[in-house]
Design a protein around this motif. Structure first.
Motif, mmCIF file in Angstrom:
data_model
loop_
_atom_site.group_PDB
_atom_site.id
_atom_site.type_symbol
_atom_site.label_atom_id
_atom_site.label_comp_id
_atom_site.label_asym_id
_atom_site.label_seq_id
_atom_site.Cartn_x
_atom_site.Cartn_y
_atom_site.Cartn_z
ATOM 1 N N PRO A 1 34.826 40.768 43.617
ATOM 2 C CA PRO A 1 35.045 40.434 44.440
ATOM 3 C C PRO A 1 34.073 39.418 45.769
ATOM 4 N N GLU B 1 40.661 41.191 40.233
ATOM 5 C CA GLU B 1 39.320 40.806 41.419
ATOM 6 C C GLU B 1 39.377 41.725 41.353
ATOM 7 N N SER C 1 32.596 34.674 44.805
ATOM 8 C CA SER C 1 33.639 35.699 43.854
ATOM 9 C C SER C 1 33.067 35.066 42.581
#
Ligand code: URA
Length: 241
Positions: free
Chosen positions: A75, A220, A113
């Protein structure tokens, strides 16, 4: 890093055994936790010859670790380093439960990310990161403005950055201000600088593929081990467990 044929420094031996980072290895050696042929050696740069020398860590022989290959969906807001002096969250906060020390294969910026591989296979990491091997890294980029066709063409041909021109890139327009860019280099903040070079800025940056490996349905912040096929396709060797 210096190497002599068939030999490694003690620091390298300890960190390659998968126990910790090279910085940790140095501090453990300084702390007297490592013996070579029965004697404590506190110099991390001491040369070890595997055929001759017997190395003990906390009085136990070093074990050769299996190779480990992890895929993390990083993330934004996590730094790609083991320890951050500013104490920001690191990718290691996300890969708890892994008993072998793994290093990130290349870096993603704090605010980027997406797909990050971590492994203890240094040759595999070198193959993926060395630009000579031209393994593509694909990014989904949301820009602050719509890039005109001419800007996409410039990115395809290569743009001039302060550390030299970029190689030709594959660039595809997506919806609105989004573009997909595949590059075969990994220079510092390269995609952000490329977008700035054509007159816009990155609003959001996500790595979605390395070579043929995509992030798939991995949530994520989650990680999984790569399977044998994925490892082989990227040039690694199958994990023996
Ligand atoms: N390019 C960037 O600008 N940042 C990343 O994290 C990766 C590629």
């Amino acid at each position: 890093m210096q190497t002599k044929s068939g030999q490694k420094t003690l620091e390298r031996v300890i960190s390659k055994a998968g126990l910790g980072s090279r910085t940790q290895a140095r501090s453990w050696i300084h702390a007297g936790r490592v013996r070579v042929n029965g004697k404590i050696v506190e110099n991390p740069d001491h040369w070890i010859d595997f055929d001759r020398d017997r190395v003990l860590f906390d009085d136990k022989p070093l074990q050769v670790r299996d190779r480990v290959y992890l895929l993390l969906n990083k993330p934004a807001g996590y730094i790609t380093t083991f320890k951050d002096p500013e104490r920001r969250p690191t990718v290691y906060d996300l890969i708890t439960g892994v008993d072998t020390f793994v290093s990130p294969v290349g870096r993603l910026d704090l605010e980027t990310s997406g797909l990050l591989i971590l492994t203890n296979d240094t040759q595999f990491a070198e193959r993926l990161t060395n630009p000579d091997h031209r393994i593509s890294k694909t990014y989904l980029v949301r820009c602050e403005s719509v890039l005109p066709d001419g800007a996409l063409e410039q990115l395809r041909r290569g743009v001039s950055l302060n550390d030299g021109p970029t190689r030709p890139a594959e660039v595809r327009r997506r919806e609105g201000t989004e573009v997909e860019i595949a590059i075969t280099e990994g220079r510092n903040r390269q995609v952000r600088r490329m977008i700035e070079a054509v007159g816009s800025k990155v609003a959001d940056l996500r790595r979605v593929r390395i070579g043929g490996l995509g992030i798939g349905g991995l949530a994520e912040g989650s990680w999984r081990e790569l399977n044998a096929g994925e490892i082989g396709a990227l040039g690694g060797r199958e994990v023996r467990r």
